[in-house]
Design an enzyme around this catalytic site. Structure first.
Site, PDB file in Angstrom:
ATOM      1  N   LYS A   1       0.849  -1.184   0.000  1.00 34.81           N
ATOM      2  CA  LYS A   1       0.000   0.000   0.000  1.00 34.81           C
ATOM      3  C   LYS A   1       0.890   1.241   0.000  1.00 34.81           C
ATOM      4  O   LYS A   1       1.828   1.339   0.801  1.00 34.81           O
ATOM      5  CB  LYS A   1      -0.891  -0.029   1.252  1.00 34.81           C
ATOM      6  CG  LYS A   1      -1.942   1.059   1.321  1.00 34.81           C
ATOM      7  CD  LYS A   1      -2.781   0.866   2.582  1.00 34.81           C
ATOM      8  CE  LYS A   1      -3.828   1.954   2.714  1.00 34.81           C
ATOM      9  NZ  LYS A   1      -4.605   1.803   3.973  1.00 34.81           N
TER      10      LYS A   1
ATOM     11  N   HIS B   1      -0.150   4.427   0.449  1.00 34.14           N
ATOM     12  CA  HIS B   1      -0.700   5.560   1.171  1.00 34.14           C
ATOM     13  C   HIS B   1      -1.082   5.088   2.576  1.00 34.14           C
ATOM     14  O   HIS B   1      -0.969   3.910   2.897  1.00 34.14           O
ATOM     15  CB  HIS B   1      -1.923   6.137   0.444  1.00 34.14           C
ATOM     16  CG  HIS B   1      -3.036   5.141   0.272  1.00 34.14           C
ATOM     17  ND1 HIS B   1      -3.015   4.172  -0.702  1.00 34.14           N
ATOM     18  CD2 HIS B   1      -4.188   4.947   0.973  1.00 34.14           C
ATOM     19  CE1 HIS B   1      -4.114   3.438  -0.625  1.00 34.14           C
ATOM     20  NE2 HIS B   1      -4.841   3.877   0.388  1.00 34.14           N
TER      21      HIS B   1
END
Length: 231
Positions: free
Chosen positions: A108, A110
């Site tokens: 991921k 963010h």
């Protein structure tokens, strides 16, 4: 390769539960290794709260019975994720509150980022998964856990198929090897493996049934085991 002398009560209950839930089925199924298996185990079909809760009870009972001493739980994506969460809840209910974590398949970029979700990986880690075919997921989990500075300590699975693993030969062909994925993880990777049930337990269950159809299934499973089984 004879079946054990006495049935294991937890394993027998688990086999019956898996059959009733439609998780364990008989027929003709192609495995990842390309074999035609007379039975198939799909833990993804423990697909409601009651089934998942009962599955977690079986895992917890077996893990505590094995005497495993660990600090946290890790569930490899994807099937290991609900298993780790459900097991953590059940162990806490039994007075053994343990943190748990799991991984994403893709990092991921963010928020908190990275591939790991949940508690930080630390100490002795118990990996929980459904079955092992080639041990690939176990090796990936072990590398991830070590990369985080923790220690892969043990592996809990639902079913040990007790059959030969496969490997890719230099010419690209796939060949059988004289050990199972569970044996590889135990002998080569140094982890304790704790299974709720094994193929031996399934054969014990089938042997005790009076239904002629079950007897026919047992003969097919025995034939498959004679060809691909390990002790």
């Amino acid at each position: 390769m004879s079946t054990p002398s006495a049935p294991d009560p937890l394993a027998q209950r688990f086999v019956q539960f898996a059959l009733q839930a439609g998780v364990l089925r008989f027929g003709e199924f192609k495995t990842k290794a390309g074999r035609l298996s007379p039975y198939f185990f799909n833990a993804g079909l423990f697909d409601d709260g009651a089934k998942l809760g009962r599955l977690a009870e079986c895992y917890a009972e077996r893990i505590l019975g094995c005497g495993l001493d660990f600090d946290m739980i890790f569930g490899p994506a994807y099937k290991g994720i609900p298993l780790a969460a459900a097991l953590a809840v059940e162990l806490a209910r039994r007075g053994h509150n343990k943190p748990f974590a799991f991984n994403r398949k893709e990092a991921k970029d963010h928020g908190e980022g990275g591939t790991l979700v949940g508690a930080p990986l630390r100490g002795r880690v118990l990996i929980v998964d459904d079955v092992m075919s080639a041990g690939t997921a176990a090796r990936e989990s072990i590398a991830l856990i070590r990369g985080a500075g923790a220690t892969p300590h043990a592996l809990a699975i639902a079913l040990d198929r007790q059959e030969m693993a496969t490997e890719v030969a230099p010419d690209g062909s796939v060949r059988d090897v004289p050990h199972s994925a569970v044996q590889y993880v135990q002998r080569e990777l140094g982890l304790t493996v704790c299974a709720i049930a094994r193929l031996d337990d399934l054969l014990h269950y089938l042997e005790r049934q009076q239904d002629p159809e079950m007897a026919a299934h047992r003969q097919r499973v025995l034939a498959y085991r004679a060809r691909y089984g390990v002790s």
